[in-house]
Design an enzyme around this catalytic site. Structure first.
Site, PDB file in Angstrom:
ATOM      1  N   LEU A  96       0.827  -1.211   0.000  1.00 43.93           N
ATOM      2  CA  LEU A  96       0.000   0.000   0.000  1.00 43.93           C
ATOM      3  C   LEU A  96       0.863   1.265   0.000  1.00 43.93           C
ATOM      4  O   LEU A  96       2.036   1.222   0.366  1.00 43.93           O
ATOM      5  CB  LEU A  96      -0.919  -0.026   1.223  1.00 43.93           C
ATOM      6  CG  LEU A  96      -1.811  -1.286   1.304  1.00 43.93           C
ATOM      7  CD1 LEU A  96      -2.353  -1.480   2.706  1.00 43.93           C
ATOM      8  CD2 LEU A  96      -2.932  -1.211   0.280  1.00 43.93           C
ATOM      9  N   PRO A  97       0.290   2.402  -0.419  1.00 36.69           N
ATOM     10  CA  PRO A  97       1.097   3.612  -0.616  1.00 36.69           C
ATOM     11  C   PRO A  97       1.630   4.287   0.640  1.00 36.69           C
ATOM     12  O   PRO A  97       2.712   4.880   0.610  1.00 36.69           O
ATOM     13  CB  PRO A  97       0.135   4.565  -1.353  1.00 36.69           C
ATOM     14  CG  PRO A  97      -0.929   3.689  -1.917  1.00 36.69           C
ATOM     15  CD  PRO A  97      -1.072   2.559  -0.962  1.00 36.69           C
ATOM     16  N   ASN A 101      -3.107   4.437   4.617  1.00 38.12           N
ATOM     17  CA  ASN A 101      -3.697   3.340   3.847  1.00 38.12           C
ATOM     18  C   ASN A 101      -3.566   2.019   4.599  1.00 38.12           C
ATOM     19  O   ASN A 101      -4.500   1.206   4.622  1.00 38.12           O
ATOM     20  CB  ASN A 101      -3.019   3.214   2.483  1.00 38.12           C
ATOM     21  CG  ASN A 101      -3.188   4.447   1.625  1.00 38.12           C
ATOM     22  OD1 ASN A 101      -2.209   5.082   1.241  1.00 38.12           O
ATOM     23  ND2 ASN A 101      -4.416   4.805   1.302  1.00 38.12           N
ATOM     24  N   THR A 127       5.899   0.759   2.442  1.00 36.85           N
ATOM     25  CA  THR A 127       6.924   1.538   3.139  1.00 36.85           C
ATOM     26  C   THR A 127       6.199   2.573   3.994  1.00 36.85           C
ATOM     27  O   THR A 127       5.590   3.501   3.469  1.00 36.85           O
ATOM     28  CB  THR A 127       7.870   2.231   2.150  1.00 36.85           C
ATOM     29  OG1 THR A 127       8.524   1.248   1.357  1.00 36.85           O
ATOM     30  CG2 THR A 127       8.928   3.052   2.898  1.00 36.85           C
ATOM     31  N   LYS A 202      14.538   0.044   5.304  1.00 36.77           N
ATOM     32  CA  LYS A 202      14.059   0.605   4.033  1.00 36.77           C
ATOM     33  C   LYS A 202      14.176   2.129   4.024  1.00 36.77           C
ATOM     34  O   LYS A 202      14.599   2.732   3.030  1.00 36.77           O
ATOM     35  CB  LYS A 202      12.603   0.181   3.801  1.00 36.77           C
ATOM     36  CG  LYS A 202      11.935   0.839   2.591  1.00 36.77           C
ATOM     37  CD  LYS A 202      12.630   0.489   1.284  1.00 36.77           C
ATOM     38  CE  LYS A 202      12.032   1.243   0.101  1.00 36.77           C
ATOM     39  NZ  LYS A 202      10.659   0.864  -0.201  1.00 36.77           N
ATOM     40  N   LYS A 277       7.638  11.177   0.093  1.00 38.44           N
ATOM     41  CA  LYS A 277       6.969  10.550   1.238  1.00 38.44           C
ATOM     42  C   LYS A 277       7.962   9.774   2.094  1.00 38.44           C
ATOM     43  O   LYS A 277       7.984   9.874   3.325  1.00 38.44           O
ATOM     44  CB  LYS A 277       5.852   9.637   0.730  1.00 38.44           C
ATOM     45  CG  LYS A 277       5.033   8.959   1.827  1.00 38.44           C
ATOM     46  CD  LYS A 277       5.508   7.560   2.162  1.00 38.44           C
ATOM     47  CE  LYS A 277       5.254   6.593   1.031  1.00 38.44           C
ATOM     48  NZ  LYS A 277       5.620   5.187   1.398  1.00 38.44           N
TER      49      LYS A 277
END
Length: 329
Positions: A96-97, A101, A127, A202, A277
């Site tokens: 998912l973004p 979300n 992420t 990440k 983001k």
């Protein structure tokens, strides 16, 4: 169910080893059990496709129903909500973004945790903020499910070729169960520690990636202004100490490399908005841990400005084009 299956798998593998019989692939056994997949965007669709290619029945959903068509045509079963997926699968992957979300998909009115079965393995490859991963793990534990974070590196190309790198955080005893699925979608699966450590790895990687891409773009632009041929400059950099992934595998200058976004007007790849983001996540965690990240902060501001100036949907390597336009070229 999932815990029982994993226990049976371990017994079978030990029996085969001691009996000297041919190795029985745990993946072939697991292929009989459906896998849920939620989030069929640029990354999720090829990832789920690779699960199908490896014999796993896939039960999928996406907030945009049209995103499900490609996977449905390949044989996946499509549901209307995450809760419906959770009713039918005891292993579920989400891609998912953003953090909001993930929270909605897991804990919302039609979320996974409304219908999840005890023992279900939940793997989130989004992420997001490590703190959100920890919150989801606590919420999942209350329902008897197991949550692990497993964000990826490699982009759409690696997703299509099943060459992603997964950074996994969660209970170590559940790692091998997650690894069975993740190796169908990636070339590298690395256990990082408890829940949230996959996200931490990440975020650190993407901060370095952004800094390296900006540095490569600045360097290439300077060399071009000094009269150097960009292909020659890239060749020199890639045999010298300045070499990095952004210079030798994802060069931001059009015409230097084929098969990268800079060769296609910066279409595809990893979007500028998503990079902004991720850098925002890095900034938040740096603030919370009182860690100085001056170059990370500058990179964040550059990508935020780019997002507001027409580069939002272009690949993050378009920072080269952005710098050239800032010069009026």
């Amino acid at each position: 169910m999932a815990a029982l299956f994993r226990g049976a798998r371990c017994v079978l593998l030990r029996w085969n080893k001691h009996a000297g019989l041919p190795f029985v692939s745990s993946r072939s056994m697991a292929s009989k059990t459906p896998v849920g997949f939620i989030g069929l965007g640029n990354m999720g669709t090829p990832m789920a496709t690779n699960l199908l290619k490896n014999g796993y029945p896939v039960i999928a959903t996406d907030v945009f129903p049209e995103s499900c068509k490609e996977l449905q045509d390949l044989g996946a079963q499509v549901m209307d909500s995450p809760a419906e997926v959770a009713e039918k699968a005891d292993r579920i992957i989400t891609m998912l973004p953003s953090s909001p979300n993930v929270i909605e998909v897991y804990t919302g009115p039609n979320g996974i945790l409304k219908k999840v079965k005890k023992g279900t393995l939940l793997i989130d490859s989004s992420t997001i903020d490590p703190a959100v991963s920890k919150e989801m793990a606590i919420a999942a534990e209350k329902t008897g499910a197991v949550f692990m974070d497993a964000p990826v590196s490699g982009g759409v190309g690696a997703a299509s070729l099943a060459k992603l790198t997964f950074m996994v955080g969660g209970a170590e005893e559940e790692y091998h169960a997650a690894q069975e699925l993740l190796t169908c979608m990636g070339a590298n699966v690395v256990y990082c520690g408890q829940v949230g450590t996959g996200q931490a790895a990440k975020i650190c990687n993407n901060m370095l990636l952004a800094i390296g891409m900006i540095g490569t773009a600045e360097t290439m632009n300077l060399g071009i202004r000094l009269g150097l041929d960009p292909k020659l400059l890239a060749q020199i950099l890639n045999m010298s100490s300045g070499r990095c992934w952004s210079s030798d595998s994802y060069n931001p200058v059009p015409g230097v490399m084929e098969g990268v976004p800079s060769a296609n007007n910066y279409q595809g790849g990893f979007g500028t908005t998503l990079m902004a983001k991720d850098l925002g996540l890095a900034q938040n965690t740096a603030t919370n841990t009182k860690t100085p990240v001056p170059l990370g902060s500058l990179a964040h501001q550059i990508y935020r400005v780019m997002s507001a100036r027409g580069y939002a949907n272009k690949d993050f390597s378009s920072v080269f084009q952005f710098l050239r336009e800032e010069e009026g070229q």
